[in-house]
Design a protein around this motif. Sequence first.
Motif, PDB file in Angstrom:
ATOM      1  N   PRO A 160       3.422-102.437   5.934  1.00  0.00           N
ATOM      2  CA  PRO A 160       4.699-101.737   5.741  1.00  0.00           C
ATOM      3  C   PRO A 160       5.850-102.703   5.984  1.00  0.00           C
ATOM      4  N   PRO A 161       7.052-102.332   5.604  1.00  0.00           N
ATOM      5  CA  PRO A 161       8.195-103.196   5.904  1.00  0.00           C
ATOM      6  C   PRO A 161       8.261-103.499   7.388  1.00  0.00           C
ATOM      7  N   ALA A 162       8.598-104.737   7.722  1.00  0.00           N
ATOM      8  CA  ALA A 162       8.615-105.155   9.115  1.00  0.00           C
ATOM      9  C   ALA A 162       9.604-104.327   9.918  1.00  0.00           C
ATOM     10  N   ALA A 163       9.147-103.859  11.061  1.00  0.00           N
ATOM     11  CA  ALA A 163      10.017-103.128  11.970  1.00  0.00           C
ATOM     12  C   ALA A 163      10.847-104.123  12.770  1.00  0.00           C
ATOM     13  N   MET A 164      11.788-103.599  13.545  1.00  0.00           N
ATOM     14  CA  MET A 164      12.659-104.473  14.323  1.00  0.00           C
ATOM     15  C   MET A 164      11.853-105.372  15.248  1.00  0.00           C
ATOM     16  N   ALA A 165      12.259-106.618  15.343  1.00  0.00           N
ATOM     17  CA  ALA A 165      11.626-107.580  16.238  1.00  0.00           C
ATOM     18  C   ALA A 165      12.697-108.591  16.629  1.00  0.00           C
ATOM     19  N   ALA A 166      13.132-108.548  17.872  1.00  0.00           N
ATOM     20  CA  ALA A 166      14.242-109.397  18.317  1.00  0.00           C
ATOM     21  C   ALA A 166      13.809-110.847  18.406  1.00  0.00           C
ATOM     22  N   THR A 167      14.668-111.727  17.933  1.00  0.00           N
ATOM     23  CA  THR A 167      14.381-113.158  17.967  1.00  0.00           C
ATOM     24  C   THR A 167      15.317-113.933  18.884  1.00  0.00           C
ATOM     25  N   GLU A 168      16.290-113.277  19.472  1.00  0.00           N
ATOM     26  CA  GLU A 168      17.182-113.972  20.388  1.00  0.00           C
ATOM     27  C   GLU A 168      17.548-113.079  21.561  1.00  0.00           C
ATOM     28  N   VAL A 169      17.824-113.725  22.686  1.00  0.00           N
ATOM     29  CA  VAL A 169      18.155-112.996  23.905  1.00  0.00           C
ATOM     30  C   VAL A 169      19.574-112.448  23.788  1.00  0.00           C
ATOM     31  N   ARG A 170      19.706-111.130  23.939  1.00  0.00           N
ATOM     32  CA  ARG A 170      21.019-110.489  23.897  1.00  0.00           C
ATOM     33  C   ARG A 170      21.306-109.710  25.178  1.00  0.00           C
ATOM     34  N   GLY A 171      20.320-109.637  26.041  1.00  0.00           N
ATOM     35  CA  GLY A 171      20.459-108.820  27.223  1.00  0.00           C
ATOM     36  C   GLY A 171      20.593-109.625  28.495  1.00  0.00           C
ATOM     37  N   THR A 172      20.046-109.099  29.572  1.00  0.00           N
ATOM     38  CA  THR A 172      20.217-109.658  30.900  1.00  0.00           C
ATOM     39  C   THR A 172      19.204-110.750  31.182  1.00  0.00           C
ATOM     40  N   THR A 173      19.664-111.817  31.789  1.00  0.00           N
ATOM     41  CA  THR A 173      18.775-112.866  32.293  1.00  0.00           C
ATOM     42  C   THR A 173      19.015-113.017  33.786  1.00  0.00           C
ATOM     43  N   ALA A 401      11.302 -95.851  19.372  1.00  0.00           N
ATOM     44  CA  ALA A 401      11.081 -96.683  20.560  1.00  0.00           C
ATOM     45  C   ALA A 401       9.824 -97.524  20.448  1.00  0.00           C
ATOM     46  N   MET A 402       8.921 -97.149  19.552  1.00  0.00           N
ATOM     47  CA  MET A 402       7.682 -97.918  19.410  1.00  0.00           C
ATOM     48  C   MET A 402       7.919 -99.279  18.761  1.00  0.00           C
ATOM     49  N   GLU A 403       9.010 -99.425  18.030  1.00  0.00           N
ATOM     50  CA  GLU A 403       9.277-100.719  17.393  1.00  0.00           C
ATOM     51  C   GLU A 403       9.608-101.795  18.427  1.00  0.00           C
ATOM     52  N   PRO A 404      10.591-101.583  19.312  1.00  0.00           N
ATOM     53  CA  PRO A 404      10.796-102.599  20.354  1.00  0.00           C
ATOM     54  C   PRO A 404       9.615-102.697  21.317  1.00  0.00           C
ATOM     55  N   LEU A 405       8.931-101.583  21.601  1.00  0.00           N
ATOM     56  CA  LEU A 405       7.787-101.639  22.511  1.00  0.00           C
ATOM     57  C   LEU A 405       6.675-102.513  21.940  1.00  0.00           C
ATOM     58  N   ALA A 406       6.390-102.367  20.661  1.00  0.00           N
ATOM     59  CA  ALA A 406       5.359-103.198  20.036  1.00  0.00           C
ATOM     60  C   ALA A 406       5.739-104.676  20.115  1.00  0.00           C
ATOM     61  N   ASP A 407       7.013-104.976  19.895  1.00  0.00           N
ATOM     62  CA  ASP A 407       7.470-106.369  19.970  1.00  0.00           C
ATOM     63  C   ASP A 407       7.377-106.906  21.395  1.00  0.00           C
ATOM     64  N   ILE A 408       7.710-106.083  22.379  1.00  0.00           N
ATOM     65  CA  ILE A 408       7.609-106.502  23.785  1.00  0.00           C
ATOM     66  C   ILE A 408       6.154-106.784  24.146  1.00  0.00           C
ATOM     67  N   LEU A 409       5.248-105.911  23.737  1.00  0.00           N
ATOM     68  CA  LEU A 409       3.825-106.135  23.996  1.00  0.00           C
ATOM     69  C   LEU A 409       3.348-107.427  23.331  1.00  0.00           C
ATOM     70  N   TYR A 410       3.775-107.639  22.103  1.00  0.00           N
ATOM     71  CA  TYR A 410       3.410-108.870  21.393  1.00  0.00           C
ATOM     72  C   TYR A 410       3.911-110.103  22.127  1.00  0.00           C
ATOM     73  N   LYS A 411       5.143-110.072  22.576  1.00  0.00           N
ATOM     74  CA  LYS A 411       5.717-111.227  23.251  1.00  0.00           C
ATOM     75  C   LYS A 411       4.961-111.551  24.541  1.00  0.00           C
TER      76      LYS A 411
END
Length: 416
Positions: A160-173, A401-411
């Motif tokens: 299927p079309p790729a769901a959201m997957a963040a490639t850069e840090v935009r949040g808290t470090t 919410a499963m789109e960012p969750l899947a990416d977090i699990l992958y990372k």
Amino acid sequence: MKSGDRYRGTWKKGAALLAAAALGFFFLRDGTARMTALAARPAILSFLSGETADSLGTGILKQASGIRTLSVFLGEAQAVPVRAETDPAYGEALREHAEGQGEGGFRLQALADVGGAEQAALAEAETTAAGDGAAGAPPAEGTAEGSGETEAGGAAQAAPPAAMAATEVRGTTYTAEQLADFEFVKKNFFYVHKSTTVYPEQLDASVLLGKDMSLPESGEPQILLFHTHGSEAFSDSEEGNADMTVVGVGNYLAELLSTQYGIQVIHNTEVFPYSDSYSLALDMIEQTLAEHPSIQVTIDLHRDSGGHDVVDIGGKPTAPIMLFNGMCQTPDGPLENVGNPYLLDNLAFNFQMKLKGEAYYPGLMLRTFLKAYRYNQHVLPRATLIEVGTENNTFEEARNAMEPLADILYKVLRNK
């Protein structure tokens, strides 16, 4: 004044009050507004009588809310298909979580009050709390063996079309100094329920970040996804439609992990009787692990209870996520006959996911909830329980919410 004038004056006041209440509900649909409806109902209905009060007043208030669960306040018994009890005290945790700014540069997007669940070298990776994220992996080839469960991945199919997957840090470090402070870590990353306690050695960030939670790529199933409370539904779920419950949300997570990230999943969609759900789920887990020794991760996906909170992730309305750990201990000490040899590993897995979420998807993840018992997390080092949204979130918000969750699990699982 004539009695007729008084009568007309009373109705004018009643109509104005009713209109104001309805207008307010169209614009204010959170938990506070719903409680205001309950408080205002007697005053509004006092201007009406008999059948008019029951049909007109109740009907307008229900429609004005825009949320079916309001009808619970107004007397309907079956407003939501399932209103199962929650494991964590979501509302209490969320209220504390939404206090806003914390010490030492900690920042977290505050959510609305609800009234109501890296693997890295410590020096540099702790400072960023995340590495260079990859957008996603191509689908892996191969098929997970079947055993009656719903399986994701395997046979060749159009992705299927790729769901959201963040490639850069935009949040808290975070800095190494911050993460070395037990009180800072405890306050900003965890909610400790009164049933349990936590010790400094259990939240030692150098230990939790030093554990390798990554897995090698494989065509065999590596994740068992299941639902101890598989009947949990959402505000717009259709009664009797399992595809619009937490099981349907799990279907999307399994699809994303297998087709977009190449991590094969066995998704068990069994709905266990609520009263004995954890023991029955454990039997299923042990049987599945025996049949599929390649599995290294268990995810017990739930829907929590509380308010209606939404965060914008990639332009999509998204339900917040809360990770959950059973500590196997009370404030008085360890629980007898309820041990977990993988407790620190479970904490490390969730802590690394939490930091990835903070870095790449600000506002998505609540503080990790800690409670006394073990919730079947003793089966594997990478065992987690995840709460997505509440009964007041829509199915779409939970699914998103499963789109960012899947990416977090992958990372975390692929050390990205």
